[in-house]
Write a protein that holds these residues in place. Structure first.
Motif: not given
Length: 431
Positions: A342-369
C-alpha cells in the motif's frame, strides 16, 4: 541509488548515481587516485600533441592541481507544504525555492533569445590553435556518453551538431560530479573536496578549464544560455548525501531530488531548445524539465530501496512510512507485506504524477530534441510498471526494462517526437 542524468540518461547512483570521489580536509593526495576503477576511465586515443596541450581527461577528477586556462505560480501540483521554522514563522517550501531557480533560468533564456542570433549558427571559440583541441574534447565527451548511456547517445545523434556536442559536455560534467560521492574513492570524499570541485566549476564558467573535458563545457556555456546555478545545486546535492541518510518528509526529499536530478533538466533546456512556434511560456517548459528530473529520481529511489538499505540509506519520507505503519526496521528486514504494498502504491502514484507533468512540456522542445526526451520518459516510466510486476519487491529484485521492451518503446518515442508544439494553446503555467 542512481541520480538521473540529463533528461534521458542515467549514469550510476547514490547521491548520486547519475554520473563521483576523496580524502582529508587538507590537500588531496593524488596517490589515492592511482587505484581508480579503470572501467570509468576514457580509453586514451593516440592523438599527436594532445598531452602537451591538456591535462589527463578521465571521468574521475584530480582536484590536487590548480586550474589553468586556455589563454509565479507553478503549474506543478502541490507537492510540498510550507515548513515552520523554530521561531514559529513560515519558511519557504522546497517547491518554492526550486521554482525561484526555474524563474531565473527562464529569464536568462528569454533574454538571450531576444538579443542573440540562432544558437545553431554559432561557431567554436575563435582562439588560435584551439579549434582542433575543442573538437577532440567534444569527441571524447561523446565517447563517454556512448559508453555509459547508449540509448541516450543514439538519440543525441538526431540533434544538430552544436546541440549534440553541448549535451555530451553537460552529461560528462554531471557524471564526473556523481563519481565524486559514488565512485571508488567515495569513502575519502570530504566537504572540502566538493568545495574544490565547485571552485573548479567557477573557473570553467569563467573560461579557465583545467582539462579537455572542462574545456568542452567551458565552450558550451559560451554558446548557450546555460546558468551556473543548477550546476552548483547539483554539487549541493552531493554535500547533502555526505551528511544525510534520512528524509523526514517529502518536502526534504523533493529538494534532494531537485539537487541531484531536477538540475539536469534545467541545464539541458537551453541546449535542447524550445520550438520557435511554441506558445507555451518558457517557465512552463522549464517546469516540465524539472518534473521529469524529479520523476526519474523518484523512480530510481523506488527501484533501489533494497540496494540503498544495504548501504544504510533510506530515501523515503519518514512521516509517510510511519503513517503506513512502517519503520526503518521494516525496510532493513526487506519483507513485502500488505502495508509495504500500500505504501509503494502511493509512492508510485506520486512518481507518475510527475511524469504526467513532464509530458506537457516535451512537445514544446525543438523538433530534433524530442525523441531522446520521449525515450527517457517512456522507458523510465516503465520501471514503475516493472516494480508492480515484481509484486512491489524492491528489496531483493531490481526492476528493469529488458532490451526487447526498450526496442519496442523507441519507435513509440520516435513517433511522439513528430507531434509538434502548440501554436495556439495557452501556456502551461502562469509566470
Amino acid at each position: 541509488m542512481t541520480i538521473a542524468l540529463l533528461w534521458v540518461a542515467i549514469p550510476s547512483t547514490e547521491v548520486s548515481n547519475s554520473f563521483g570521489f576523496f580524502h582529508s580536509v587538507g590537500a588531496l593526495d593524488s596517490a589515492k587516485f592511482g587505484s581508480v576503477d579503470r572501467s570509468l576511465m576514457f580509453k586514451k586515443r593516440a592523438k599527436k600533441g594532445m598531452n602537451q596541450k591538456w591535462k589527463s581527461s578521465t571521468v574521475n577528477v584530480d582536484l590536487t592541481n590548480p586550474c589553468i586556462g586556455l589563454g509565479s505560480g507553478s503549474n506543478l501540483p502541490v507537492i510540498s507544504s510550507m515548513v515552520a521554522s523554530s521561531a514559529g514563522e513560515m519558511a519557504v517550501s522546497s517547491e518554492e525555492k526550486v521554482y525561484n531557480v526555474v524563474l531565473k533560468q527562464a529569464a536568462l533564456v528569454k533574454k538571450q533569445l531576444r538579443s542573440s542570433e540562432n544558437l545553431d549558427a554559432k561557431t567554436d571559440i575563435a582562439v588560435p590553435g584551439t579549434s582542433s583541441l575543442l573538437s577532440e574534447a567534444y569527441d571524447r565527451c561523446g565517447e563517454v556518453c556512448a559508453e555509459y548511456a547508449k540509448t541516450f547517445y543514439l538519440g543525441t545523434l538526431l540533434m544538430t551538431p552544436e546541440r549534440r556536442r553541448a549535451i555530451w559536455a553537460i552529461y560528462v560534467w554531471c557524471r564526473r560530479t556523481d563519481e565524486l560521492v559514488d565512485g571508488p574513492n567515495a569513502s575519502h570524499i570530504t566537504p572540502t573536496a566538493l568545495d574544490r570541485w565547485e571552485a573548479r566549476l567557477d573557473d570553467v564558467f569563467q573560461g579557465r578549464p583545467f582539462d579537455m573535458l572542462d574545456a568542452a563545457l567551458s565552450d558550451t556555456v559560451t554558446k548557450f544560455p546555460v546558468d551556473i546555478q543548477p550546476f552548483k545545486d547539483m554539487i549541493e546535492g552531493m554535500r547533502m548525501d555526505l551528511k544525510k541518510s534520512r528524509y523526514n518528509n517529502f518536502d526534504e526529499l523533493y529538494l534532494y531530488c531537485y539537487y541531484v536530478a531536477g538540475t539536469v533538466g534545467l541545464m539541458s533546456v537551453p541546449v535542447m531548445g524550445i520550438a520557435p512556434e511554441s506558445q507555451a511560456s518558457t517557465e512552463s517548459v522549464y517546469n516540465a524539465a524539472l518534473a521529469l528530473g524529479i520523476a526519474n529520481q523518484l523512480t530510481n529511489i523506488l527501484r533501489d530501496v533494497g540496494e540503498d538499505a544495504r548501504r544504510g540509506r533510506i530515501y523515503l519520507p519518514q512521516d509517510e512510512l510511519a503513517q503506513a505503519g512502517l519503520s526503518d526496521e521494516d525496510i532493513f528486514a526487506g519483507e513485502v507485506t500488505n502495508k509495504w504494498r500500500n505504501f509503494m502504491k502511493n509512492q508510485i502514484k506520486r512518481a507518475r504524477m510527475f511524469f504526467n507533468e513532464a509530458e506537457k512540456g516535451v512537445t514544446e522542445l525543438s523538433a530534433a530534441s524530442r525523441w531522446p526526451v520521449w525515450a527517457s520518459l517512456l522507458l523510465y516510466k516503465q520501471i514503475l510498471d516493472e516494480i508492480e510486476a515484481n509484486d512491489y519487491n524492491n528489496f531483493t529484485e531490481r526492476a528493469y526494462v529488458n532490451k526487447a521492451k526498450k526496442l519496442a518503446f523507441l519507435p513509440i518515442a520516435y513517433a511522439r517526437s513528430f507531434v509538434g508544439s502548440s501554436r495556439v494553446s495557452p501556456p502551461l503555467a502562469n509566470p
